[in-house]
Design a protein around this motif. Structure first.
Motif, mmCIF file in Angstrom:
data_model
loop_
_atom_site.group_PDB
_atom_site.id
_atom_site.type_symbol
_atom_site.label_atom_id
_atom_site.label_comp_id
_atom_site.label_asym_id
_atom_site.label_seq_id
_atom_site.Cartn_x
_atom_site.Cartn_y
_atom_site.Cartn_z
ATOM 1 N N ASP A 1 35.915 42.663 46.937
ATOM 2 C CA ASP A 1 36.657 42.268 48.126
ATOM 3 C C ASP A 1 36.957 40.782 48.078
ATOM 4 O O ASP A 1 36.065 39.962 47.891
ATOM 5 C CB ASP A 1 35.803 42.613 49.349
ATOM 6 N N VAL A 2 38.204 40.421 48.262
ATOM 7 C CA VAL A 2 38.591 39.023 48.207
ATOM 8 C C VAL A 2 37.889 38.196 49.276
ATOM 9 O O VAL A 2 37.679 36.999 49.108
ATOM 10 C CB VAL A 2 40.118 38.871 48.363
ATOM 11 N N ALA A 3 37.498 38.813 50.371
ATOM 12 C CA ALA A 3 36.844 38.079 51.448
ATOM 13 C C ALA A 3 35.459 37.594 51.046
ATOM 14 O O ALA A 3 34.888 36.738 51.708
ATOM 15 C CB ALA A 3 36.730 38.947 52.692
ATOM 16 N N ARG A 4 34.904 38.149 49.960
ATOM 17 C CA ARG A 4 33.576 37.718 49.520
ATOM 18 C C ARG A 4 33.632 37.021 48.164
ATOM 19 O O ARG A 4 32.614 36.849 47.512
ATOM 20 C CB ARG A 4 32.640 38.930 49.455
ATOM 21 N N LEU A 5 34.801 36.641 47.737
ATOM 22 C CA LEU A 5 34.938 35.938 46.472
ATOM 23 C C LEU A 5 34.319 34.551 46.603
ATOM 24 O O LEU A 5 34.569 33.839 47.568
ATOM 25 C CB LEU A 5 36.418 35.818 46.102
ATOM 26 N N THR A 6 33.500 34.161 45.629
ATOM 27 C CA THR A 6 32.808 32.875 45.665
ATOM 28 C C THR A 6 32.975 32.161 44.329
ATOM 29 O O THR A 6 33.315 32.780 43.319
ATOM 30 C CB THR A 6 31.306 33.065 45.925
ATOM 31 N N PRO A 7 32.701 30.844 44.302
ATOM 32 C CA PRO A 7 32.715 30.151 43.010
ATOM 33 C C PRO A 7 31.762 30.782 41.999
ATOM 34 O O PRO A 7 32.071 30.834 40.807
ATOM 35 C CB PRO A 7 32.286 28.724 43.386
ATOM 36 N N ASP A 8 30.612 31.272 42.466
ATOM 37 C CA ASP A 8 29.674 31.927 41.544
ATOM 38 C C ASP A 8 30.293 33.155 40.893
ATOM 39 O O ASP A 8 30.042 33.448 39.721
ATOM 40 C CB ASP A 8 28.395 32.333 42.280
ATOM 41 N N ALA A 9 31.103 33.885 41.662
ATOM 42 C CA ALA A 9 31.753 35.078 41.110
ATOM 43 C C ALA A 9 32.718 34.710 40.002
ATOM 44 O O ALA A 9 33.001 35.528 39.126
ATOM 45 C CB ALA A 9 32.498 35.834 42.209
ATOM 46 N N LEU A 10 33.233 33.480 40.040
ATOM 47 C CA LEU A 10 34.191 33.024 39.033
ATOM 48 C C LEU A 10 33.559 32.116 37.992
ATOM 49 O O LEU A 10 34.270 31.461 37.224
ATOM 50 C CB LEU A 10 35.348 32.291 39.722
ATOM 51 N N ALA A 11 32.235 32.062 37.946
ATOM 52 C CA ALA A 11 31.563 31.204 36.967
ATOM 53 C C ALA A 11 32.040 31.553 35.562
ATOM 54 O O ALA A 11 32.060 32.720 35.165
ATOM 55 C CB ALA A 11 30.051 31.381 37.065
ATOM 56 N N GLY A 12 32.455 30.540 34.823
ATOM 57 C CA GLY A 12 32.928 30.759 33.465
ATOM 58 C C GLY A 12 34.380 31.171 33.365
ATOM 59 O O GLY A 12 34.899 31.378 32.263
ATOM 60 N N ALA A 13 35.077 31.291 34.497
ATOM 61 C CA ALA A 13 36.475 31.711 34.476
ATOM 62 C C ALA A 13 37.367 30.605 33.932
ATOM 63 O O ALA A 13 37.186 29.424 34.238
ATOM 64 C CB ALA A 13 36.939 32.098 35.868
ATOM 65 N N SER A 14 38.341 30.989 33.125
ATOM 66 C CA SER A 14 39.352 30.062 32.638
ATOM 67 C C SER A 14 40.575 30.045 33.546
ATOM 68 O O SER A 14 41.299 29.048 33.610
ATOM 69 C CB SER A 14 39.801 30.469 31.232
ATOM 70 N N LEU A 15 40.826 31.180 34.238
ATOM 71 C CA LEU A 15 42.049 31.335 35.031
ATOM 72 C C LEU A 15 41.852 32.470 36.020
ATOM 73 O O LEU A 15 41.195 33.474 35.708
ATOM 74 C CB LEU A 15 43.225 31.664 34.103
ATOM 75 N N VAL A 16 42.436 32.299 37.203
ATOM 76 C CA VAL A 16 42.531 33.370 38.191
ATOM 77 C C VAL A 16 44.002 33.714 38.361
ATOM 78 O O VAL A 16 44.838 32.814 38.497
ATOM 79 C CB VAL A 16 41.921 32.957 39.539
ATOM 80 N N THR A 17 44.321 34.994 38.336
ATOM 81 C CA THR A 17 45.692 35.430 38.565
ATOM 82 C C THR A 17 45.728 36.460 39.682
ATOM 83 O O THR A 17 44.732 37.125 39.980
ATOM 84 C CB THR A 17 46.329 36.059 37.305
ATOM 85 N N ALA A 18 46.896 36.603 40.283
ATOM 86 C CA ALA A 18 47.157 37.668 41.250
ATOM 87 C C ALA A 18 48.659 37.791 41.391
ATOM 88 O O ALA A 18 49.395 36.834 41.153
ATOM 89 C CB ALA A 18 46.521 37.376 42.611
ATOM 90 N N SER A 19 49.099 38.958 41.785
ATOM 91 C CA SER A 19 50.523 39.200 41.958
ATOM 92 C C SER A 19 50.750 39.914 43.274
ATOM 93 O O SER A 19 50.047 40.879 43.594
ATOM 94 C CB SER A 19 51.050 40.062 40.795
ATOM 95 N N ALA A 20 51.715 39.425 44.069
ATOM 96 C CA ALA A 20 52.057 40.057 45.349
ATOM 97 C C ALA A 20 50.825 40.225 46.217
ATOM 98 O O ALA A 20 50.573 41.292 46.765
ATOM 99 C CB ALA A 20 52.731 41.402 45.111
ATOM 100 N N LEU A 21 50.058 39.158 46.350
ATOM 101 C CA LEU A 21 48.798 39.226 47.095
ATOM 102 C C LEU A 21 48.766 38.307 48.310
ATOM 103 O O LEU A 21 48.356 38.719 49.385
ATOM 104 C CB LEU A 21 47.624 38.881 46.172
ATOM 105 N N LEU A 22 49.196 37.053 48.153
ATOM 106 C CA LEU A 22 48.956 36.053 49.192
ATOM 107 C C LEU A 22 49.488 36.480 50.546
ATOM 108 O O LEU A 22 48.846 36.257 51.582
ATOM 109 C CB LEU A 22 49.605 34.714 48.804
ATOM 110 N N ASP A 23 50.680 37.099 50.578
ATOM 111 C CA ASP A 23 51.308 37.359 51.871
ATOM 112 C C ASP A 23 50.659 38.481 52.650
ATOM 113 O O ASP A 23 51.047 38.751 53.780
ATOM 114 C CB ASP A 23 52.811 37.623 51.696
ATOM 115 N N VAL A 24 49.670 39.165 52.065
ATOM 116 C CA VAL A 24 48.955 40.170 52.846
ATOM 117 C C VAL A 24 47.544 39.710 53.172
ATOM 118 O O VAL A 24 46.668 40.511 53.477
ATOM 119 C CB VAL A 24 48.912 41.520 52.126
ATOM 120 N N LEU A 25 47.327 38.409 53.123
ATOM 121 C CA LEU A 25 46.027 37.840 53.463
ATOM 122 C C LEU A 25 46.121 37.044 54.763
ATOM 123 O O LEU A 25 47.193 36.625 55.184
ATOM 124 C CB LEU A 25 45.540 36.924 52.334
#
Length: 364
Positions: free
Chosen positions: A190-214
């Motif tokens: 769930d995007v509502a519980r996304l944290t920096p820890d969840a992305l530890a080691g990430a090089s990039l975050v992507t999403a498509s057609a997402l922002l406008d439904v938040l």
């Protein structure tokens, strides 16, 4: 965050399939997934789109094919407590219909600055890039982006729908631009519980057609996670509230206005989301680039255009029931023009590249 369901996408724009489940871990919870780990399989791809069944002249949005959720539903991700019996909200046929126009629309101009940033990531491992795709649906973002980036890549696909996750995994690309290996795993969350820890080691975050439904809160959570992890974000195909139809009709503006109002209901940001996200990233020190990424639909895209029209008009009528009678005439005429190859539609979106400050404090 309310525990309501998601359908749609258009998004975000009329007729865009809606955000798919996005995810990571909660600040106080165990990681959500992975529940599957796959390497990509050759020869897999979306099933052929099927013809839409006949509906009332102005239907409510088709599940997975249009912008309108059912009564009491939100076009965003379902919380983690959703039962396994819940049916999928996004039809693979709709996602497959829009995949080619999505790929053509995305802003290629943002790829070079992204490549430069990824090549200079502090502490980049020889193991390659780790890319989180939020609300991945059937994995079209990975199929578009992975072959445009060099080096080994490991994609972590997030969605709430296990069927779409499996689909995305088996249809994922196998090779990067330079022939390096691409692997994939899937996670529910769930995007509502996304944290920096969840992305530890990430090089990039992507999403498509997402922002406008938040909501604003959800965008702040997403931005905090990306900037806290020090990874850039490429967020594509956010609707901006503008549609152009040729030939024009006197009802175009009224339908568009009602649709945009529908996208802003229940605290969703709709066409305001891009501005909110840009401001949020900039406030946290990121360098933000935005580039237009419009759908340009002509006779070759008639199947997608027809589905988009039904969702777009359906959302407008749901927002303003007084439009139903004129909208029925409008939709019939628009669909006839679409079938005859006489209708062209431009649905405006924009792509956002946020180059966050790396964790070692280097500049973007």
């Amino acid at each position: 965050m309310r525990k309501t369901a998601a359908t749609h996408d258009t998004g975000r724009i009329p007729g865009r399939p809606g955000p798919r489940a996005v995810g990571g871990t909660g600040s106080a919870s165990a990681p959500v997934g992975p529940d599957l780990v796959h390497t990509a399989m050759p020869g897999a791809g979306p099933a052929p789109a099927t013809a839409a069944p006949d509906h009332d002249p102005v239907p409510t949005a088709h599940r997975g094919a249009g912008p309108t959720p059912g009564p009491g539903e939100r076009p965003t991700v379902k919380l983690r407590d959703a039962g396994p019996e819940e049916p999928p909200r996004y039809a693979p046929e709709w996602l497959e219909l829009r995949e080619a126009p999505d790929g053509a629309a995305r802003a290629h101009e943002l790829i070079d600055p992204l490549r430069i940033r990824l090549a200079n990531l502090p502490g980049r491992s020889s193991d390659g890039l780790v890319i989180h795709d939020l609300g991945c649906g059937t994995g079209s973002m990975g199929r578009w982006l992975a072959p445009r980036l060099d080096g080994p890549q490991h994609w972590i696909l997030h969605d709430r729908d296990p069927y779409l996750l499996h689909f995305a995994a088996v249809a994922s690309p196998r090779a990067a631009a330079d022939g390096s290996r691409v692997t994939v795993e899937t996670r529910r969350g769930d995007v509502a519980r996304l944290t920096p820890d969840a992305l530890a080691g990430a090089s990039l975050v992507t999403a498509s057609a997402l922002l406008d439904v938040l909501t604003r809160e959800e965008i702040e959570t997403l931005v905090d996670a990306c900037t806290g992890a020090g990874c850039p974000a490429l967020l594509t195909l956010s609707v901006v509230g503008k549609v152009e139809l040729t030939p024009s009709d006197p009802l175009d503006a009224e339908i568009a206005e009602a649709f945009n109002a529908h996208q802003r209901r229940t605290e969703l940001l709709g066409p305001d989301a891009l501005t909110v996200a840009c401001e949020a990233f900039a406030a946290r020190g990121a360098t933000v680039r935005v580039h237009p990424s419009p759908w340009q639909l002509g006779p070759a895209d008639s199947a997608l255009t027809a589905q988009w029209l039904r969702g777009w008009v359906g959302a407008a009528v749901e927002q303003r029931p007084d439009l139903r009678e004129p909208a029925e005439r409008y939709l019939r005429e628009r669909l006839a023009a679409c079938e005859a190859g006489e209708l062209r539609v431009v649905v405006h979106h924009s792509d956002l590249l946020a180059l966050t400050r790396p964790m070692d404090g280097a500049t973007s």
